[in-house]
Scaffold this motif. Sequence first.
Motif, PDB file in Angstrom:
ATOM      1  N   PRO A  16       0.833  -1.197   0.000  1.00 59.82           N
ATOM      2  CA  PRO A  16       0.000   0.000   0.000  1.00 59.82           C
ATOM      3  C   PRO A  16       0.870   1.250   0.000  1.00 59.82           C
ATOM      4  N   MET A  17       0.378   2.308  -0.639  1.00 61.86           N
ATOM      5  CA  MET A  17       1.124   3.557  -0.658  1.00 61.86           C
ATOM      6  C   MET A  17       1.188   4.159   0.737  1.00 61.86           C
ATOM      7  N   LEU A  18       2.360   4.622   1.127  1.00 62.81           N
ATOM      8  CA  LEU A  18       2.527   5.302   2.396  1.00 62.81           C
ATOM      9  C   LEU A  18       1.883   6.691   2.324  1.00 62.81           C
ATOM     10  N   ASP A  19       1.483   7.200   3.478  1.00 63.50           N
ATOM     11  CA  ASP A  19       0.860   8.525   3.524  1.00 63.50           C
ATOM     12  C   ASP A  19       1.794   9.599   2.965  1.00 63.50           C
ATOM     13  N   VAL A  20       3.085   9.483   3.283  1.00 63.72           N
ATOM     14  CA  VAL A  20       4.030  10.491   2.785  1.00 63.72           C
ATOM     15  C   VAL A  20       4.140  10.429   1.271  1.00 63.72           C
ATOM     16  N   ALA A  21       3.972   9.235   0.704  1.00 63.50           N
ATOM     17  CA  ALA A  21       4.008   9.089  -0.754  1.00 63.50           C
ATOM     18  C   ALA A  21       2.768   9.712  -1.384  1.00 63.50           C
ATOM     19  N   ARG A  22       1.617   9.521  -0.752  1.00 64.89           N
ATOM     20  CA  ARG A  22       0.386  10.137  -1.253  1.00 64.89           C
ATOM     21  C   ARG A  22       0.499  11.663  -1.269  1.00 64.89           C
ATOM     22  N   GLN A  23       1.046  12.225  -0.177  1.00 65.79           N
ATOM     23  CA  GLN A  23       1.186  13.667  -0.096  1.00 65.79           C
ATOM     24  C   GLN A  23       2.156  14.192  -1.149  1.00 65.79           C
ATOM     25  N   ALA A  24       3.254  13.464  -1.356  1.00 69.56           N
ATOM     26  CA  ALA A  24       4.225  13.878  -2.367  1.00 69.56           C
ATOM     27  C   ALA A  24       3.621  13.798  -3.763  1.00 69.56           C
ATOM     28  N   CYS A  25       2.782  12.798  -3.977  1.00 68.50           N
ATOM     29  CA  CYS A  25       2.116  12.637  -5.260  1.00 68.50           C
ATOM     30  C   CYS A  25       1.184  13.825  -5.531  1.00 68.50           C
ATOM     31  N   LEU A  26       0.437  14.227  -4.518  1.00 69.52           N
ATOM     32  CA  LEU A  26      -0.459  15.377  -4.664  1.00 69.52           C
ATOM     33  C   LEU A  26       0.326  16.655  -4.977  1.00 69.52           C
ATOM     34  N   GLU A  27       1.472  16.788  -4.338  1.00 77.06           N
ATOM     35  CA  GLU A  27       2.324  17.953  -4.616  1.00 77.06           C
ATOM     36  C   GLU A  27       2.778  17.939  -6.072  1.00 77.06           C
ATOM     37  N   GLY A 191       5.674   3.024  -2.481  1.00 75.15           N
ATOM     38  CA  GLY A 191       5.419   4.009  -3.516  1.00 75.15           C
ATOM     39  C   GLY A 191       4.256   3.556  -4.389  1.00 75.15           C
ATOM     40  N   PRO A 192       3.921   4.321  -5.415  1.00 68.86           N
ATOM     41  CA  PRO A 192       2.815   3.932  -6.286  1.00 68.86           C
ATOM     42  C   PRO A 192       3.251   2.905  -7.322  1.00 68.86           C
ATOM     43  N   PRO A 193       2.296   2.142  -7.872  1.00 68.12           N
ATOM     44  CA  PRO A 193       2.632   1.289  -9.016  1.00 68.12           C
ATOM     45  C   PRO A 193       2.837   2.152 -10.247  1.00 68.12           C
ATOM     46  N   SER A 218      12.304   7.335 -23.974  1.00 66.76           N
ATOM     47  CA  SER A 218      11.334   8.246 -24.552  1.00 66.76           C
ATOM     48  C   SER A 218      10.061   8.253 -23.719  1.00 66.76           C
ATOM     49  N   GLY A 219       9.480   9.433 -23.546  1.00 70.77           N
ATOM     50  CA  GLY A 219       8.244   9.553 -22.786  1.00 70.77           C
ATOM     51  C   GLY A 219       8.357  10.608 -21.699  1.00 70.77           C
ATOM     52  N   THR A 220       7.280  11.352 -21.500  1.00 72.87           N
ATOM     53  CA  THR A 220       7.266  12.380 -20.462  1.00 72.87           C
ATOM     54  C   THR A 220       7.403  11.755 -19.085  1.00 72.87           C
ATOM     55  N   GLN A 221       8.306  12.288 -18.278  1.00 72.57           N
ATOM     56  CA  GLN A 221       8.508  11.742 -16.937  1.00 72.57           C
ATOM     57  C   GLN A 221       7.264  11.941 -16.084  1.00 72.57           C
ATOM     58  N   ASN A 222       6.946  10.937 -15.280  1.00 76.38           N
ATOM     59  CA  ASN A 222       5.772  10.976 -14.400  1.00 76.38           C
ATOM     60  C   ASN A 222       6.182  11.610 -13.075  1.00 76.38           C
ATOM     61  N   LEU A 223       6.236  12.942 -13.070  1.00 72.40           N
ATOM     62  CA  LEU A 223       6.750  13.662 -11.905  1.00 72.40           C
ATOM     63  C   LEU A 223       5.996  13.332 -10.610  1.00 72.40           C
ATOM     64  N   PRO A 224       4.650  13.301 -10.584  1.00 70.94           N
ATOM     65  CA  PRO A 224       3.966  12.988  -9.324  1.00 70.94           C
ATOM     66  C   PRO A 224       4.354  11.629  -8.762  1.00 70.94           C
ATOM     67  N   TYR A 225       4.425  10.615  -9.629  1.00 75.96           N
ATOM     68  CA  TYR A 225       4.758   9.272  -9.146  1.00 75.96           C
ATOM     69  C   TYR A 225       6.228   9.168  -8.741  1.00 75.96           C
ATOM     70  N   ILE A 226       7.088   9.864  -9.460  1.00 81.11           N
ATOM     71  CA  ILE A 226       8.510   9.863  -9.090  1.00 81.11           C
ATOM     72  C   ILE A 226       8.686  10.487  -7.708  1.00 81.11           C
ATOM     73  N   MET A 227       8.009  11.610  -7.473  1.00 86.12           N
ATOM     74  CA  MET A 227       8.099  12.265  -6.166  1.00 86.12           C
ATOM     75  C   MET A 227       7.544  11.356  -5.059  1.00 86.12           C
ATOM     76  N   ALA A 228       6.468  10.636  -5.371  1.00 86.30           N
ATOM     77  CA  ALA A 228       5.890   9.721  -4.392  1.00 86.30           C
ATOM     78  C   ALA A 228       6.844   8.568  -4.087  1.00 86.30           C
ATOM     79  N   MET A 229       7.490   8.029  -5.119  1.00 90.47           N
ATOM     80  CA  MET A 229       8.440   6.936  -4.926  1.00 90.47           C
ATOM     81  C   MET A 229       9.606   7.389  -4.052  1.00 90.47           C
ATOM     82  N   VAL A 230      10.112   8.581  -4.311  1.00 90.50           N
ATOM     83  CA  VAL A 230      11.228   9.100  -3.525  1.00 90.50           C
ATOM     84  C   VAL A 230      10.824   9.280  -2.062  1.00 90.50           C
ATOM     85  N   ALA A 231       9.635   9.828  -1.832  1.00 92.09           N
ATOM     86  CA  ALA A 231       9.162  10.031  -0.457  1.00 92.09           C
ATOM     87  C   ALA A 231       9.030   8.703   0.282  1.00 92.09           C
TER      88      ALA A 231
END
Length: 357
Positions: A16-27, A191-193, A218-231
Amino acid sequence: MSEQKRIYLDYAATTPMLDVARQACLEGFAHWANPSSPHADGRGAGAMLENARKRFKAALDWDGEVIFTSGASEAIAMALKQTKPVRQLVSPIEHDVVLRFAEGADSIPVDLNGLVVPMRLNHLLKAEKEQALVVVQSVNNETGVMQDMEALAKVTRDRDAILLADCSQSAGKMPLPDADMIIIAGHKFGGPPGVGALLIKDLKLLHAYGGQEQGYRSGTQNLPYIMAMVAALEAPANWAGRATELRAHLDNAIKTEGGAVVAENAPRIATIGSYQMPGVAANTQLIKFDMAGFSVSAGSACSSGTLKPSHVLEAMGIDEGTAREVIRVSVGRDTTRAEIYDFIEQWKSIFSAAPKS
């Protein structure tokens, strides 16, 4: 237990996604511009992406390069299909995705505990006439067996080979091995899938095809998910001791009741255990556990819908009949002692109700 309550023991499949990952994803969602765009909005998103990359490397203590991907599968495909060494040596207990992309590769045999023997690897590499890519999973996703990555890294260095370590199950739980390339999956540690990374010491090991990520993807980076994974990766991982205790209790209880622990004598990560219930098919066990409110699996989630016995257990020399009676139990940071005790009671109930030959 009540019908509504479920006990999740399949953390090796996903967490499951951690709360800190969810918050980072929203950011990240709030900064929706394309990180590759040259205007101010894009530059702002690009700065956030590079800050996340810097934090990601620091959290993993990695001083090489990082290519963000859509998950472990894409990272594996890149490493195997874009790598410059033509010869590939792959252990037979790798994840199904690795075996699909490494079709035609030479096999590295494993022993009865599912361990790659450094001397055997050395012998294989000695016979190679060109630089080879060696692919080994640091922690097996079905059995939890931990490879001696330090010894394998020494062999590959001595033989001028390239070592690719699939750390999908170990990253965020134990230090990274000394490998040339490393696979990361964000959803395995909170982190997120749909996000992961290929860590690489030297980008020259790969063919560049243009696009983003320094021209290697190739492909636009998924910034919200990357930030969530890092958190998620930065979140405290202070539950390893409790996981060790839970797994040891589970091992002992199942052996006491007449079951068997797969690779019992091998070094295993505390979060994963595979268990045989003699005389009861794994599919039957899964149905009964699910009906009782327990989420467990029979090996990799990517292949659990197949009727084939586990290729991992087969490579370890376990006969097909036994392999078809094995399920996987995996714990996470939220698993409690009470949940493990409940599972053991249900295991005993299923086993005792099964017809005996």
